[in-house]
Design an enzyme around this catalytic site. Structure first.
Site, mmCIF file in Angstrom:
data_model
loop_
_atom_site.group_PDB
_atom_site.id
_atom_site.type_symbol
_atom_site.label_atom_id
_atom_site.label_comp_id
_atom_site.label_asym_id
_atom_site.label_seq_id
_atom_site.Cartn_x
_atom_site.Cartn_y
_atom_site.Cartn_z
ATOM 1 C CE1 TYR A 178 86.457 0.687 -70.755
ATOM 2 C CE2 TYR A 178 84.883 1.147 -72.476
ATOM 3 C CZ TYR A 178 85.689 1.584 -71.456
ATOM 4 O OH TYR A 178 85.707 2.917 -71.148
ATOM 5 C CG LEU A 235 72.831 7.036 -66.183
ATOM 6 C CD1 LEU A 235 72.156 5.813 -66.778
ATOM 7 C CD2 LEU A 235 71.808 8.163 -65.983
ATOM 8 C CB ILE A 263 78.716 6.944 -73.845
ATOM 9 C CG1 ILE A 263 79.797 7.474 -72.869
ATOM 10 C CG2 ILE A 263 78.974 7.500 -75.245
ATOM 11 C CD1 ILE A 263 81.218 6.987 -73.183
ATOM 12 N NE ARG A 266 77.894 -0.101 -67.381
ATOM 13 C CZ ARG A 266 77.955 -0.609 -66.153
ATOM 14 N NH1 ARG A 266 77.295 -1.713 -65.830
ATOM 15 N NH2 ARG A 266 78.664 0.008 -65.216
ATOM 16 C CB SER A 267 71.524 -0.049 -69.165
ATOM 17 O OG SER A 267 70.624 -0.949 -68.549
ATOM 18 C CG ASN A 286 69.146 4.854 -69.715
ATOM 19 O OD1 ASN A 286 68.321 5.204 -68.869
ATOM 20 N ND2 ASN A 286 70.126 4.007 -69.435
HETATM 21 P P1 NDP Z 1 76.756 4.726 -66.201
HETATM 22 O O1 NDP Z 1 76.814 6.073 -65.617
HETATM 23 O O2 NDP Z 1 76.320 4.580 -67.607
HETATM 24 O O3 NDP Z 1 75.856 3.816 -65.254
HETATM 25 C C1 NDP Z 1 75.695 2.464 -65.458
HETATM 26 C C2 NDP Z 1 74.901 1.930 -64.290
HETATM 27 O O4 NDP Z 1 73.633 2.571 -64.249
HETATM 28 C C3 NDP Z 1 74.653 0.454 -64.373
HETATM 29 O O5 NDP Z 1 74.773 -0.075 -63.074
HETATM 30 C C4 NDP Z 1 73.222 0.356 -64.853
HETATM 31 O O6 NDP Z 1 72.588 -0.798 -64.342
HETATM 32 C C5 NDP Z 1 72.594 1.582 -64.237
HETATM 33 N N1 NDP Z 1 71.500 2.096 -65.060
HETATM 34 C C6 NDP Z 1 71.557 2.480 -66.350
HETATM 35 N N2 NDP Z 1 70.359 2.925 -66.771
HETATM 36 C C7 NDP Z 1 69.530 2.808 -65.726
HETATM 37 C C8 NDP Z 1 68.153 3.098 -65.544
HETATM 38 N N3 NDP Z 1 67.418 3.625 -66.536
HETATM 39 N N4 NDP Z 1 67.604 2.851 -64.323
HETATM 40 C C9 NDP Z 1 68.351 2.333 -63.323
HETATM 41 N N5 NDP Z 1 69.651 2.036 -63.434
HETATM 42 C C10 NDP Z 1 70.240 2.278 -64.625
HETATM 43 O O7 NDP Z 1 78.196 4.075 -65.955
HETATM 44 P P2 NDP Z 1 79.514 3.701 -66.704
HETATM 45 O O8 NDP Z 1 80.564 3.965 -65.713
HETATM 46 O O9 NDP Z 1 79.431 2.373 -67.331
HETATM 47 O O10 NDP Z 1 79.710 4.781 -67.857
HETATM 48 C C11 NDP Z 1 79.136 4.639 -69.129
HETATM 49 C C12 NDP Z 1 80.182 4.311 -70.179
HETATM 50 O O11 NDP Z 1 81.197 5.306 -70.224
HETATM 51 C C13 NDP Z 1 80.976 3.025 -69.922
HETATM 52 O O12 NDP Z 1 80.226 1.875 -70.179
HETATM 53 C C14 NDP Z 1 82.148 3.231 -70.855
HETATM 54 O O13 NDP Z 1 81.776 2.962 -72.198
HETATM 55 C C15 NDP Z 1 82.428 4.713 -70.642
HETATM 56 N N6 NDP Z 1 83.454 4.957 -69.594
HETATM 57 C C16 NDP Z 1 84.655 5.489 -69.989
HETATM 58 C C17 NDP Z 1 85.666 5.695 -69.080
HETATM 59 C C18 NDP Z 1 86.965 6.250 -69.556
HETATM 60 O O14 NDP Z 1 87.949 6.238 -68.780
HETATM 61 N N7 NDP Z 1 87.045 6.772 -70.762
HETATM 62 C C19 NDP Z 1 85.518 5.380 -67.650
HETATM 63 C C20 NDP Z 1 84.187 4.890 -67.308
HETATM 64 C C21 NDP Z 1 83.211 4.708 -68.268
HETATM 65 P P3 NDP Z 1 71.680 -1.754 -65.276
HETATM 66 O O15 NDP Z 1 72.648 -2.489 -66.154
HETATM 67 O O16 NDP Z 1 70.963 -2.615 -64.310
HETATM 68 O O17 NDP Z 1 70.760 -0.866 -66.049
#
Ligand code: NDP
Length: 271
Positions: A48, A187, A226, A228-229, A238
């Site tokens: 990452y 999310l 977990i 992310r934002s 969140n």
């Molecule tokens: P998430 O499901 O956490 O979604 C992130 C998205 O949601 C961003 O675009 C964010 O935009 C938006 N968001 C977050 N909170 C809000 C809110 N309250 N209102 C509106 N939009 C919101 O996605 P990820 O895929 O990043 O998954 C989370 C974490 O899981 C990753 O960061 C990583 O650490 C882990 N992961 C692990 C994987 C693996 O293979 N082990 C694969 C994928 C993820 P904004 O920034 O504008 O809030």
């Protein structure tokens, strides 16, 4: 903060994801905001490019290392015995930490047999470099094989799990085997976000649909998540999910959005 106790280890149920942010500055700002908002579980990975931002944000924050639960993950090209050891030490250098709480195999490609990687990870547990180990994106069978092979408990299997993407086969195994299911992409909801009953449940509790989506995960046994934002308001919102509770009927209705829940899993979850 609520905790999930796994093999006697208290893991903060809500963590902060750090994948997919564009710049070092964005990562550092987001992780700093997350620590200020009370997140104590941070999810990073060698792939990452966020380990150094985690280290910098933790350095800047007024949070003791022992309060934090930090996970990192081995990249695909770091699965041989020596690469496991060397790359984990490189991760620690980037994090500026003496140990990580949890080291995962990021994904199950078998370029190197899992047993070799797990053996090296166990050595890192034995010498204190790593507190716990686990896997990510493993199937039920791969998870069972890892449990069988590893002397150190497989603390988690980190997989995609949300209102839109269920884990009907893996979750019962996690509950049975005392393995945390860490829900990533909680999310990534697609059309589920516009579901009328999700909106109605959110309104009932004075919460947003995304807060309900996070709460739904946290009310299940052996589940942590977990999100992310990069947006400080979203980061705070969140984490504002510990002052309300979904009823059994609401939990069941929320399961229906992603295709329902079978009787066995419903019973294990207590619905
Ligand atoms: P998430 O499901 O956490 O979604 C992130 C998205 O949601 C961003 O675009 C964010 O935009 C938006 N968001 C977050 N909170 C809000 C809110 N309250 N209102 C509106 N939009 C919101 O996605 P990820 O895929 O990043 O998954 C989370 C974490 O899981 C990753 O960061 C990583 O650490 C882990 N992961 C692990 C994987 C693996 O293979 N082990 C694969 C994928 C993820 P904004 O920034 O504008 O809030």
């Amino acid at each position: 903060m609520e905790y999930v106790t796994v093999d006697g280890v208290d893991v903060p149920a809500l963590g902060f994801g750090t994948a997919g942010m564009d710049s070092e500055e964005e990562r550092r700002r987001a992780i700093t905001a997350a620590l200020a908002a009370g997140y104590r579980h941070i999810d990073t990975a060698q792939m990452y490019d966020s380990e150094s931002a985690v280290g910098d944000a933790v350095d800047d924050a007024d949070v003791a290392r022992e309060e934090l639960f930090v996970t990192t993950k081995l990249s695909r090209n770091n699965r041989h015995e020596t690469a496991v050891v060397e790359s984990t030490h490189d991760s620690l250098d980037r994090l500026g930490m003496e140990y990580v709480d949890l080291l995962l195999i990021h994904s199950p490609e078998q370029d190197v047999p899992h047993e070799e990687t797990l053996d090296a990870m166990n050595d890192l547990v034995d010498d204190g470099t790593v507190r716990h180990i686990g896997v990510s994106n493993f199937s039920v069978e791969q998870t069972r094989n890892a449990i069988e092979h590893s002397p150190a408990p497989i603390l988690t299997n980190q997989v995609e799990y949300s209102l839109a993407t269920h884990q009907p086969d893996l979750l019962p195994v996690c509950i049975e085997e005392d393995v945390l299911l860490t829900a990533y992409s909680p999310l990534k909801l697609g059309a589920a976000l516009d579901d009328d009953s999700l909106e109605a449940i959110a309104d009932t509790h004075g919460k947003t649909a995304r807060q309900v989506a996070i709460r739904w995960l946290l009310q299940q046994p052996m589940v942590a998540t977990i999100p992310r934002s990069s947006n400080p308001d979203h980061i705070e919102r969140n984490a504002d999910v510990f002052d309300f509770e979904l009823s059994d009927e609401e939990m069941t209705r929320l399961f229906e959005i992603g295709g329902g829940i079978d009787e066995d899993l419903a019973a294990r979850i207590g619905l």
